[in-house]
Design a protein around this motif. Structure first.
Motif, PDB file in Angstrom:
ATOM      1  N   ARG A  26      42.798  79.116  25.994  1.00  0.00           N
ATOM      2  CA  ARG A  26      42.447  80.164  25.185  1.00  0.00           C
ATOM      3  C   ARG A  26      43.716  81.369  25.663  1.00  0.00           C
ATOM      4  N   TRP A  27      43.796  81.402  26.927  1.00  0.00           N
ATOM      5  CA  TRP A  27      44.739  82.547  27.521  1.00  0.00           C
ATOM      6  C   TRP A  27      46.039  81.994  26.764  1.00  0.00           C
ATOM      7  N   ARG A  63      38.866  78.196  28.674  1.00  0.00           N
ATOM      8  CA  ARG A  63      39.405  79.560  28.901  1.00  0.00           C
ATOM      9  C   ARG A  63      40.851  79.800  29.243  1.00  0.00           C
ATOM     10  N   LEU A  70      43.191  74.996  20.043  1.00  0.00           N
ATOM     11  CA  LEU A  70      43.671  75.227  21.322  1.00  0.00           C
ATOM     12  C   LEU A  70      44.630  74.247  21.860  1.00  0.00           C
ATOM     13  N   LYS A  92      47.052  80.107  24.266  1.00  0.00           N
ATOM     14  CA  LYS A  92      47.141  80.322  22.767  1.00  0.00           C
ATOM     15  C   LYS A  92      47.355  82.161  22.629  1.00  0.00           C
ATOM     16  N   ASP A  93      46.679  82.845  23.253  1.00  0.00           N
ATOM     17  CA  ASP A  93      46.842  84.225  22.837  1.00  0.00           C
ATOM     18  C   ASP A  93      48.230  84.609  23.299  1.00  0.00           C
ATOM     19  N   HIS A  94      48.889  83.831  24.278  1.00  0.00           N
ATOM     20  CA  HIS A  94      50.422  84.271  24.936  1.00  0.00           C
ATOM     21  C   HIS A  94      51.204  83.506  24.114  1.00  0.00           C
ATOM     22  N   ASP A 120      47.933  87.996  33.815  1.00  0.00           N
ATOM     23  CA  ASP A 120      48.193  88.987  32.960  1.00  0.00           C
ATOM     24  C   ASP A 120      49.258  89.650  33.580  1.00  0.00           C
ATOM     25  N   GLN A 127      50.440  77.707  23.220  1.00  0.00           N
ATOM     26  CA  GLN A 127      49.595  76.465  22.970  1.00  0.00           C
ATOM     27  C   GLN A 127      50.398  75.199  22.848  1.00  0.00           C
TER      28      GLN A 127
END
Length: 594
Positions: A239-240, A236, A290, A242-244, A170, A247
């Motif tokens: 998921r990171w 995990r 995901l 996809k959040d950014h 991050d 994907q």
């Protein structure tokens, strides 16, 4: 987690016959095409790390697909179809190799996936602060892409998919956005899936540089081969992604395995179970929310076992795929080989690997066709040789209904990957007054069974230069060496000169080509030839002039085109040669005095 000792033209009419045959044959292939996939065969998802020389081992036995060496090889060995992934190492905000050395590496590894750093989040490896890694990644990315737009760039392998490591990631992501005003342009995301303790002054991976923490995952040594913890890491990390907004990108694992020695309980049987368990896991993990859509929503696209050949890690004896001394497969290597054998699919995959390109002979006169040679290189990146196929060149795109420019056939097909490409070429004449789009399409008749065809077509633009630039060349006599001429005889000397247009804008109206004895500004004008689109409509354009009444001697002859006001380069509008018309000498018989 590599230790710090690595620390850590066919005849006219051919296609009138062959084309329909190809079409009929191609119809027999339809319905047998494999489903879309990111990789053609699952066995090629599995790779390994090499610490010595891959050529020292018979890696064909392993039935894998790729490898890393934690370096940049200028001429990498890629036996048995294995694909090499070069890696830069990062120190602070810089990377090695760089400059001329890296440029040479890029030139010799076109189309590869480049890994920028190795575990930069790990104090025992590249050990880079997040803000420094953002700079190093940015500079390496654009250095490589400027020299090879086909290259894919991957981030370094983050040691583990843990919250602590994703905190470091991050910080990298946010540092890049703050400094460059955009998201990191990552083609391939990369992680490692070791199960290691995250604690200061303890065994394992410690705390990432730049992260304010004293501990993270407090895994024990006996957790080191827990497949469920590996699975948690992949989910995990995805998921990171996809959040950014990542994907749709591939995720690879460039290093994982068992680092613990046999005296810690990690014997061949235990390590083999872990290899089989993780290989099956990685190959089967899917999640529509995901995973990567292009790869049937798989979470992980490739993985790399540590290692092929290293039997030492931080002073401890560990297990590799080959016995370093005997060069024989270990039980772990046998498990790797069996998995690869059971998951192989034979396939071919054509791609336009270079081009299309063109060379042009531009028309001398406006509204007349220019002459082109179109070129494209076609490679087979699959693990199976192809049969015969064609390459089609055309205007616009293959989806448009228009006659093709031309086709060329490769009757012998192509061997499997890493073989030389097939270089295809067609001739083309076309009036070009504006920019045109030209495509090259491999296998337009669907003769080759491929796992995907999204790389079978590439385009280029043909743009005529906007200037007029006439050039004279090859001024000569016919014959080029003149025969002997008697002293009192004159002859007619034929002169010829070639006319080309380096620019793309042709001449409107007539073109005068003058012939002079001596320089055009001070010499004797011998005469002129008038050319136009009607009497010189095809290429090459040649001006022929008969120079009459030439007595024996040596002459300096010029051909000259009076330049138009907009001629881009008047220096190439004239050319001269020395013309020698040799005299035939007469020898009288000797007279004897009495």
């Amino acid at each position: 987690m590599r230790a710090k000792q690595r620390r850590l033209r066919w005849p006219a009419g051919f296609w009138n016959i062959a084309g329909p045959i190809f079409i009929v044959l191609a119809m027999t292939h339809q319905g047998s095409l494999p489903p879309p996939s990111y990789i053609g065969s699952d066995n090629e998802r599995a790779g390994f790390g090499v610490t010595t020389q891959i050529s020292d081992f018979d890696v064909s036995l392993l039935n894998g697909g790729w490898f890393v060496r934690w370096d940049v090889q200028p001429a990498p060995a890629e036996p048995a179809g294995y694909i090499y992934m070069p890696m830069l190492r990062v120190t602070g905000s810089t990377f090695i190799p760089s400059g001329v050395e890296l440029a040479a590496g890029v030139a010799n590894n076109l189309g590869r996936t480049w890994i920028i750093g190795n575990e930069a989040d790990n104090i025992w490896q590249d050990n880079v602060l997040p803000q420094d890694y953002a700079v190093a990644y940015h500079d390496a990315y654009f250095f490589i892409k400027q020299r090879d737009p086909t290259a894919q760039i991957a981030i370094n392998g983050v040691t583990q998919g843990t919250p602590l490591r994703l905190q470091w990631l991050d910080l990298v992501w946010n540092s890049y956005r703050a400094r460059y005003g955009s998201d990191m342009p990552v083609d391939v995301w990369n992680m490692h899936t070791f199960v290691l303790r995250e604690q200061i002054n303890s065994w394992g991976a410690s705390i990432p540089p730049g992260v304010n923490a004293t501990q993270g995952m407090l895994w024990e040594i006996d957790d080191h081969d827990r497949v469920d913890l590996v699975q948690e890491q992949v989910i995990r990390f995805r998921r990171w992604m996809k959040d950014h907004g990542q994907q749709n990108k591939p995720l690879i694992n460039t290093e994982y395995g068992i680092l613990m020695p046999i005296n810690f309980g990690f014997d061949y049987a235990r390590v083999t179970r872990f290899l089989n368990g993780t290989f099956d896991l990685f190959n089967s993990l899917r999640d529509p929310t995901l995973g990567m859509p292009e790869d049937d929503y798989r979470l992980l696209q490739r993985w790399c076992w540590f290692s092929l050949d290293s039997e030492q890690f931080e002073g401890q004896y560990v297990r590799s795929l080959f016995n370093h001394s005997t060069r024989q497969l270990t039980p772990i290597g046998q498990a790797f080989a069996a998995w690869g054998h059971n998951h192989r699919t034979w396939y071919s995959d054509l791609q336009i690997s270079a081009g299309p390109t063109y060379s042009a002979t531009w028309a001398v006169f406006a509204e007349q066709p220019s002459r082109f040679t179109l070129n494209a290189a076609v490679s087979n990146t699959g693990n199976l040789a192809t049969g015969p196929f064609a390459v089609r060149f055309g205007l616009g795109s293959p989806d448009q209904v228009a006659p093709p420019i031309g086709e060329a056939a490769l009757s012998a097909g192509l061997p499997a990957r890493h073989s030389p490409p097939g270089n295809m070429q067609v001739a083309w004449e076309q009036v070009v007054s504006q920019t045109l789009t030209v495509f090259a399409q491999a296998d337009p008749y669907d003769m080759v069974r491929e796992f995907h065809e999204n790389d079978n077509t590439k385009t280029m633009t043909v743009t005529p230069p906007v200037v007029l630039d006439l050039k004279l060349s090859d001024l000569h006599t016919t014959p080029r060496s003149w025969p002997l001429v008697p002293p009192t005889v004159t002859v007619t000397v034929p002169l010829s000169v070639d006319i080309s247009n380096i620019g793309g804008r042709g001449v409107s109206g007539d073109l005068e080509v003058q012939f002079w004895q001596g320089r055009p500004d001070i010499g004797t004008h011998l005469g002129s030839v008038i050319l136009n689109a009607q009497n010189a409509a095809s290429l090459p354009v040649v001006a022929n002039f008969a120079w009459p009444n030439v007595a024996p001697g040596v002459y300096r002859i010029y051909a000259y085109i009076p330049p138009a006001p907009d001629d881009a380069d008047v220096d190439n509008n004239q050319i001269f040669i020395q013309v020698s018309v040799p005299v035939a000498r007469t020898f009288l018989p000797a007279i004897r005095r009495r």
